[in-house]
Write a protein that holds these residues in place. Structure first.
Motif, PDB file in Angstrom:
ATOM      1  N   ALA A  56       0.821  -1.208   0.000  1.00 35.44           N
ATOM      2  CA  ALA A  56       0.000   0.000   0.000  1.00 35.44           C
ATOM      3  C   ALA A  56       0.853   1.255   0.000  1.00 35.44           C
ATOM      4  N   SER A  57       1.970   1.221   0.733  1.00 29.09           N
ATOM      5  CA  SER A  57       2.865   2.375   0.789  1.00 29.09           C
ATOM      6  C   SER A  57       3.765   2.430  -0.427  1.00 29.09           C
ATOM      7  N   GLU A  58       4.305   1.278  -0.816  1.00 35.64           N
ATOM      8  CA  GLU A  58       5.234   1.247  -1.952  1.00 35.64           C
ATOM      9  C   GLU A  58       4.590   1.771  -3.227  1.00 35.64           C
ATOM     10  N   ASN A  59       3.328   1.506  -3.410  1.00 32.68           N
ATOM     11  CA  ASN A  59       2.631   1.962  -4.613  1.00 32.68           C
ATOM     12  C   ASN A  59       2.481   3.482  -4.661  1.00 32.68           C
ATOM     13  N   LEU A  60       2.718   4.142  -3.519  1.00 36.21           N
ATOM     14  CA  LEU A  60       2.577   5.596  -3.454  1.00 36.21           C
ATOM     15  C   LEU A  60       3.913   6.321  -3.464  1.00 36.21           C
ATOM     16  N   GLN A  61       5.010   5.582  -3.584  1.00 31.96           N
ATOM     17  CA  GLN A  61       6.318   6.225  -3.550  1.00 31.96           C
ATOM     18  C   GLN A  61       6.607   6.971  -4.841  1.00 31.96           C
ATOM     19  N   LEU A  62       7.302   8.076  -4.682  1.00 26.96           N
ATOM     20  CA  LEU A  62       7.650   8.937  -5.811  1.00 26.96           C
ATOM     21  C   LEU A  62       8.983   8.545  -6.405  1.00 26.96           C
ATOM     22  N   THR A  63       9.165   8.839  -7.665  1.00 26.46           N
ATOM     23  CA  THR A  63      10.462   8.639  -8.301  1.00 26.46           C
ATOM     24  C   THR A  63      11.381   9.804  -7.941  1.00 26.46           C
ATOM     25  N   THR A  64      12.652   9.624  -8.210  1.00 23.54           N
ATOM     26  CA  THR A  64      13.619  10.695  -7.949  1.00 23.54           C
ATOM     27  C   THR A  64      13.254  11.954  -8.723  1.00 23.54           C
ATOM     28  N   ASP A  65      12.914  11.801  -9.998  1.00 24.23           N
ATOM     29  CA  ASP A  65      12.577  12.969 -10.818  1.00 24.23           C
ATOM     30  C   ASP A  65      11.322  13.676 -10.304  1.00 24.23           C
ATOM     31  N   GLU A  66      10.346  12.904  -9.817  1.00 21.02           N
ATOM     32  CA  GLU A  66       9.124  13.515  -9.275  1.00 21.02           C
ATOM     33  C   GLU A  66       9.432  14.316  -8.011  1.00 21.02           C
ATOM     34  N   ILE A  67      10.246  13.743  -7.151  1.00 22.41           N
ATOM     35  CA  ILE A  67      10.640  14.452  -5.927  1.00 22.41           C
ATOM     36  C   ILE A  67      11.341  15.766  -6.276  1.00 22.41           C
ATOM     37  N   LYS A  68      12.250  15.723  -7.245  1.00 20.92           N
ATOM     38  CA  LYS A  68      13.000  16.928  -7.627  1.00 20.92           C
ATOM     39  C   LYS A  68      12.066  18.010  -8.157  1.00 20.92           C
ATOM     40  N   LYS A  69      11.087  17.630  -8.960  1.00 23.93           N
ATOM     41  CA  LYS A  69      10.142  18.614  -9.506  1.00 23.93           C
ATOM     42  C   LYS A  69       9.322  19.239  -8.371  1.00 23.93           C
ATOM     43  N   ILE A  70       8.836  18.415  -7.457  1.00 26.53           N
ATOM     44  CA  ILE A  70       8.055  18.914  -6.323  1.00 26.53           C
ATOM     45  C   ILE A  70       8.893  19.856  -5.473  1.00 26.53           C
ATOM     46  N   LEU A  71      10.127  19.450  -5.193  1.00 25.43           N
ATOM     47  CA  LEU A  71      10.988  20.228  -4.309  1.00 25.43           C
ATOM     48  C   LEU A  71      11.416  21.545  -4.946  1.00 25.43           C
ATOM     49  N   ALA A  72      11.681  21.521  -6.251  1.00 23.33           N
ATOM     50  CA  ALA A  72      12.072  22.752  -6.940  1.00 23.33           C
ATOM     51  C   ALA A  72      10.929  23.784  -6.893  1.00 23.33           C
ATOM     52  N   ASP A  73       9.708  23.329  -7.166  1.00 21.25           N
ATOM     53  CA  ASP A  73       8.557  24.234  -7.112  1.00 21.25           C
ATOM     54  C   ASP A  73       8.323  24.735  -5.681  1.00 21.25           C
ATOM     55  N   ALA A  74       8.507  23.838  -4.707  1.00 22.21           N
ATOM     56  CA  ALA A  74       8.297  24.205  -3.302  1.00 22.21           C
ATOM     57  C   ALA A  74       9.317  25.241  -2.847  1.00 22.21           C
ATOM     58  N   ALA A  75      10.576  25.046  -3.239  1.00 21.49           N
ATOM     59  CA  ALA A  75      11.630  25.990  -2.860  1.00 21.49           C
ATOM     60  C   ALA A  75      11.341  27.367  -3.456  1.00 21.49           C
ATOM     61  N   ASP A  76      10.929  27.391  -4.706  1.00 22.94           N
ATOM     62  CA  ASP A  76      10.602  28.674  -5.351  1.00 22.94           C
ATOM     63  C   ASP A  76       9.486  29.387  -4.590  1.00 22.94           C
ATOM     64  N   TYR A  77       8.454  28.636  -4.205  1.00 23.77           N
ATOM     65  CA  TYR A  77       7.336  29.251  -3.484  1.00 23.77           C
ATOM     66  C   TYR A  77       7.799  29.780  -2.130  1.00 23.77           C
ATOM     67  N   CYS A  78       8.551  28.976  -1.407  1.00 23.10           N
ATOM     68  CA  CYS A  78       8.980  29.369  -0.061  1.00 23.10           C
ATOM     69  C   CYS A  78       9.857  30.614  -0.104  1.00 23.10           C
ATOM     70  N   TYR A  79      10.804  30.658  -1.031  1.00 21.35           N
ATOM     71  CA  TYR A  79      11.697  31.812  -1.108  1.00 21.35           C
ATOM     72  C   TYR A  79      10.936  33.079  -1.484  1.00 21.35           C
ATOM     73  N   ALA A  80       9.900  32.912  -2.289  1.00 18.86           N
ATOM     74  CA  ALA A  80       9.116  34.078  -2.718  1.00 18.86           C
ATOM     75  C   ALA A  80       8.164  34.556  -1.624  1.00 18.86           C
ATOM     76  N   ASN A  81       7.935  33.717  -0.617  1.00 20.05           N
ATOM     77  CA  ASN A  81       6.931  34.052   0.396  1.00 20.05           C
ATOM     78  C   ASN A  81       7.475  34.043   1.820  1.00 20.05           C
ATOM     79  N   GLY A  82       8.794  34.165   1.953  1.00 20.02           N
ATOM     80  CA  GLY A  82       9.390  34.316   3.276  1.00 20.02           C
ATOM     81  C   GLY A  82       9.335  33.084   4.148  1.00 20.02           C
ATOM     82  N   MET A  83       9.273  31.897   3.556  1.00 24.55           N
ATOM     83  CA  MET A  83       9.257  30.650   4.314  1.00 24.55           C
ATOM     84  C   MET A  83      10.614  29.951   4.181  1.00 24.55           C
TER      85      MET A  83
END
Length: 477
Positions: A339-366
């Motif tokens: 059940a958990s393994e089927n929900l795991q992200l690939t390396t490329d998916e994690i990088k895309k999520i993290l890149a977008d998250a970092a951009d948002y945080c830096y733009a909003n003081g987080m």
């Protein structure tokens, strides 16, 4: 007597345990200082270090070590009492007198100036500001050979099962503690955990994290946190029990920080991942922590269901959250199930999520950190101005299970324990062959979590590299 002999004598008699003090305890901007004494070996003194707020490691030279040690001793005479201007002058004068017993030619004016210089530098470090003085930050891998204990101990005060029943107010799909050997251990009593805290202080471990299981399931949690005031203390929780009154009590017992796990701004997704309809309670817990000025961070384990992480960040920002962490899934416990393994992200998916998250945080003081070592190459973190996560097992951190067993980290629960904190000598636990092997691995700062199982879409080279490492790990054990 030579100056060197005076310094050595002072280190042996006047500074032979970890010293701690808290500046500006009412906040905001608490500065917690733990001064760790140097080792003395074959006539030579090893480095002493100051640990600021449980995380920044600063090497301190001999003269500043003595100055800081005497200053801490003087400040601590006023513990729990508001320091007046007259008291502050007395602290500085008495510190200068004590330091001149070792460096008798050193002018009082220089000593006083150095006190203000040190305190200002440590304040700037604690606040994340640019430091005026030239101070060296020490990589923990470089300092590993001088360490006698980790800098943080995660104490798992609550077990996953109790009296044969599930003992958590959630049933998270990705729970790393569920189904493991230590999940069914009998919980220690209040008195036993207090004895453990006393032992951790004697060992010289400056930071403790109350975790589990779910630590708020214990009725004596406030008593345990209250007993841990000497430490930098943190609580890891799902936030469900953090009512307004509960948060007020956490402030009263001087908890330093709280981390709440929150999966998604989408109520349906959050509830599905935690296995219980607790979304509203967790959100209220976040609001109450903020309203009571608790030092708060929000952690989100990422998977395919909550990969729209920026929407969660937008939601948290609106609540007033400023610091967030996220991670990949630790493939232990429930996270090894289908059940958990089927929900795991690939390396490329994690990088895309993290890149977008970092951009948002830096733009909003987080502020944002990714805490899973080995998932992403270091160049990615440099490119996105993120700190590089590293495995700290048996080096920066270790864990105590619900029955008192010591393990390399709070996720590493399937192997035999390194020893029991209540019954075994700490030196035997610290120098256990498995602990030494883990520490040497962590000290290399390789950035890979040995627990990670590559069952998702990664490259052949990544699999080969991790499999080779895993083989070496098993040989070590």
């Amino acid at each position: 007597m030579s100056a060197k002999k005076k310094v050595i004598r002072y280190m042996q008699t006047g500074f032979n345990e970890v010293l701690h003090t808290t500046l500006n305890p009412e906040g905001p901007g608490v500065v917690r200082i733990h001064l760790v004494p140097p080792e003395y070996d074959d006539g030579e003194l090893k480095p002493s270090i100051a640990i600021i707020n449980g995380q920044d490691i600063i090497p301190v030279n001999y003269s500043w070590t003595i100055l800081l040690a005497e200053f801490i001793k003087e400040v601590n005479k006023y513990h729990g009492v508001e320091i007046t201007d007259k008291d502050a002058k007395s602290i500085i004068d008495n510190t200068a007198k004590a330091v001149r017993k070792v460096f008798f030619l050193l002018p009082k004016s220089i000593i006083k100036k150095d006190i203000f210089t040190i305190m200002n530098a440590f304040k700037q470090v604690a606040y994340g500001e640019e430091v005026d003085e030239e101070i060296g930050y020490m990589n923990i891998g470089e300092y590993a050979e001088f360490m006698k204990a980790p800098h943080r101990m995660d104490i798992m005060v609550s077990a996953m099962t109790k009296d044969g029943k599930w003992h958590c107010n959630q049933q998270c799909v990705h729970c790393y503690a569920a189904g493991q050997v230590h999940a069914e251990e009998k919980e220690l009593t209040t008195e036993e955990w207090i004895a453990i805290l006393d032992k951790l202080r004697a060992i010289g471990i400056p930071q403790v994290t109350f975790t589990g299981g779910e630590p708020t399931m214990r009725d004596d949690l406030f008593e345990l946190i209250d007993h841990a005031r000497w430490f930098v203390s943190r609580l890891n929780t799902n936030g469900i029990k953090l009512t307004d009154d509960y948060c007020k009590k956490l402030r009263e017992v001087e908890l330093d920080s709280v981390q709440i796990t929150f999966y998604s701004a989408d109520e349906e997704i959050h509830n599905k991942l935690v296995g219980a309809p607790q979304y509203a309670n967790t959100v209220n817990g976040i609001k109450n922590a903020i309203a009571n000025d608790l030092n708060l961070s929000i952690n989100t384990p990422l998977c395919t269901l909550n990969k729209d992480y920026v929407k969660t960040l937008e939601f948290l920002k609106d609540l007033g959250v400023n610091y967030v962490t996220c991670s990949g899934l630790i493939t232990t416990g429930n996270a090894t199930t289908e059940a958990s393994e089927n929900l795991q992200l690939t390396t490329d998916e994690i990088k895309k999520i993290l890149a977008d998250a970092a951009d948002y945080c830096y733009a909003n003081g987080m502020e944002i950190s990714f805490t899973s070592p080995g998932w992403i190459e270091n160049e990615f973190f440099d490119e996105h101005a993120l700190s590089i996560p590293n495995c700290g097992a048996c080096l920066s951190n270790m864990a105590v299970t619900p029955s008192g067993n010591v393990v390399p980290c709070q996720s590493w629960l399937s192997d035999d324990a390194l020893g029991n904190i209540l019954t075994d000598e700490w030196s035997d636990i610290w120098n256990n062959k498995t602990a030494v092997a883990r520490r040497e691995y962590s000290a290399e700062m390789l950035g890979k979590c040995p627990l990670r199982q590559f069952k998702v879409n990664v490259t052949t080279d990544e699999k080969k590299d991790l499999n080779n490492n895993a083989g070496e790990e098993n040989n070590e054990r």
